[in-house]
Design a protein around this motif. Sequence first.
Motif, PDB file in Angstrom:
ATOM      1  N   ARG A 326     -20.933 -82.725  -9.964  1.00 24.15           N
ATOM      2  CA  ARG A 326     -20.815 -83.321  -8.635  1.00 24.15           C
ATOM      3  C   ARG A 326     -22.119 -84.037  -8.282  1.00 24.15           C
ATOM      4  O   ARG A 326     -23.208 -83.541  -8.574  1.00 24.15           O
ATOM      5  N   VAL A 327     -21.982 -85.211  -7.663  1.00 27.37           N
ATOM      6  CA  VAL A 327     -23.147 -85.906  -7.100  1.00 27.37           C
ATOM      7  C   VAL A 327     -23.133 -85.630  -5.607  1.00 27.37           C
ATOM      8  O   VAL A 327     -22.305 -86.180  -4.882  1.00 27.37           O
ATOM      9  N   PRO A 328     -23.997 -84.732  -5.128  1.00 31.32           N
ATOM     10  CA  PRO A 328     -23.959 -84.367  -3.706  1.00 31.32           C
ATOM     11  C   PRO A 328     -24.221 -85.552  -2.796  1.00 31.32           C
ATOM     12  O   PRO A 328     -24.821 -86.552  -3.198  1.00 31.32           O
ATOM     13  N   LEU A 329     -23.790 -85.412  -1.561  1.00 28.19           N
ATOM     14  CA  LEU A 329     -23.950 -86.457  -0.562  1.00 28.19           C
ATOM     15  C   LEU A 329     -25.414 -86.807  -0.398  1.00 28.19           C
ATOM     16  O   LEU A 329     -26.266 -85.938  -0.221  1.00 28.19           O
ATOM     17  N   TYR A 330     -25.715 -88.097  -0.470  1.00 28.08           N
ATOM     18  CA  TYR A 330     -27.086 -88.576  -0.317  1.00 28.08           C
ATOM     19  C   TYR A 330     -27.488 -88.547   1.147  1.00 28.08           C
ATOM     20  O   TYR A 330     -26.732 -88.962   2.020  1.00 28.08           O
ATOM     21  N   LYS A 331     -28.692 -88.041   1.424  1.00 25.79           N
ATOM     22  CA  LYS A 331     -29.217 -88.009   2.787  1.00 25.79           C
ATOM     23  C   LYS A 331     -30.156 -89.200   2.984  1.00 25.79           C
ATOM     24  O   LYS A 331     -31.139 -89.326   2.256  1.00 25.79           O
ATOM     25  N   PRO A 332     -29.863 -90.083   3.921  1.00 25.12           N
ATOM     26  CA  PRO A 332     -30.722 -91.259   4.144  1.00 25.12           C
ATOM     27  C   PRO A 332     -32.183 -90.856   4.329  1.00 25.12           C
ATOM     28  O   PRO A 332     -32.498 -89.920   5.067  1.00 25.12           O
ATOM     29  N   GLY A 333     -33.063 -91.577   3.638  1.00 23.41           N
ATOM     30  CA  GLY A 333     -34.484 -91.301   3.759  1.00 23.41           C
ATOM     31  C   GLY A 333     -34.973 -90.160   2.893  1.00 23.41           C
ATOM     32  O   GLY A 333     -36.145 -89.802   2.946  1.00 23.41           O
ATOM     33  N   LYS A 334     -34.072 -89.578   2.098  1.00 25.30           N
ATOM     34  CA  LYS A 334     -34.470 -88.449   1.250  1.00 25.30           C
ATOM     35  C   LYS A 334     -34.120 -88.733  -0.210  1.00 25.30           C
ATOM     36  O   LYS A 334     -33.414 -87.956  -0.863  1.00 25.30           O
ATOM     37  N   GLY A 335     -34.590 -89.856  -0.701  1.00 28.81           N
ATOM     38  CA  GLY A 335     -34.310 -90.235  -2.082  1.00 28.81           C
ATOM     39  C   GLY A 335     -34.848 -89.246  -3.087  1.00 28.81           C
ATOM     40  O   GLY A 335     -34.280 -89.064  -4.161  1.00 28.81           O
ATOM     41  N   GLN A 336     -35.936 -88.546  -2.732  1.00 33.64           N
ATOM     42  CA  GLN A 336     -36.523 -87.583  -3.655  1.00 33.64           C
ATOM     43  C   GLN A 336     -35.603 -86.384  -3.895  1.00 33.64           C
ATOM     44  O   GLN A 336     -35.795 -85.636  -4.835  1.00 33.64           O
TER      45      GLN A 336
END
Length: 452
Positions: A326-336
Amino acid sequence: MVDKQRDFVLRTIEERGIKFVRLWFTDVVGTLKSVAIAPAEVEGAFTEGLGFDGSAIEGLTRAYEADVLAHPDPTTFQVLPWRGEIDPTARMFCDITTPDGQPHAADPRQVLKRTLAKAADRGFTFYTHPEIEFYLLKSSQFGADGPEPVDRAGYFDNVPGGTAHDFRRRSVRMLEDLGISVEFSHHEAGPGQNEIDLRYADALTTADNIMTFRTVIKEVAIEQGVYATFMPKPLQNEPGSGMHMHLSLFEGDTNAFFDAGAQYQLSTIGRQFIAGLMKHAPEITAVTNQFVNSYKRLWAGEGESKLGEAPSYVTWGHNNRSALVRVPLYKPGKGQSSRVEYRAIDSAANPYLALSLLLAAGLKGIEEGYELPPEAEDNVWELSEGERRALGYAPLPASLDHAISYLEESELVAETLGEQVFKYLLLNKRAEWRQYRAQVTPYELRSNLEVL
């Protein structure tokens, strides 16, 4: 640096009045081993190692090469909080070597160190974050209806005065005392089932933390008069216990999985890593899911959405909980924080070997430039067998026997684990399957005894 760490350990032992120091390591199956030494012996263990008969440890040595040495890692020193102030006790994890000082090929911790070194040679650091599920039972004893859980609560349920609340609170406090950071803790979907998620750490620290975690959970259970089990599926009609593992690679301070302009912000390296996990998933399953009972968890969801959290088919998806990866939901501003989640692994897996193979499979995908197949957008369990076949969704092994057949043909696993660990795993798993196959189960007696 090493001398400073050793000096810190020796000074702490004296200042805290430590009476015993436990030296911990694991066998090939992932069982924690422990030997206690007196404080006066610690300095000698640092400089010379502690000798013991390795042939008595599962898969460690052959009888004719029995002598091995345990070298405590001073960076893993912690005082064990459950021992209290009476005979204070500390622990350190050990690396196992041969008498001439060479890393022992059959030490699971050394297997992971070797794989991490290969990743480092390519400029990568491997970070991991486990979600660990387990059951709390009233007792290890069970009757005709199977084990009895401590409650009948469900996912995220709040049970005033319930056993699990006090248990999780005590466990989290104890883990924090041991320097193991906890991200979440909650009741899981099954009755008596709980989950505690550990924070991100480098893979070696994660593996050590998982071994410590299991011990803490068992100790707190004993303290509170209940029984904790990491068995993959202890209750027939309830969900199994997994250890979803979040994975990421860093190049220096940069997350190698993050690409702001790509779909799901997932870089080419991230996509190739997932492709490697998928291609090699069937052959590593005998390690990530190493027991007969593991396959009751992986295949429990067939036709039952309640039990379908465990993946059974080699698929990937964005926020798709029926997928293997699974690719978890990306959080804006938290690319790391970009990462992928491998969902098949058991809570009972040997973390050193399992993390080694997950990393090796992902690196293979990067090295060979594997192409990532289309993602699974639907609930895989709700598709018909024909639909899954048409979409190219291959199944994971359906039994330990099936998994062994993939394992024994795997060049990736043999190369990653090394000849001795690989051969022992095959022997051990074949023996387990033979013993299981010979059983006459209550199901067979109920179904056949009176009618045949």
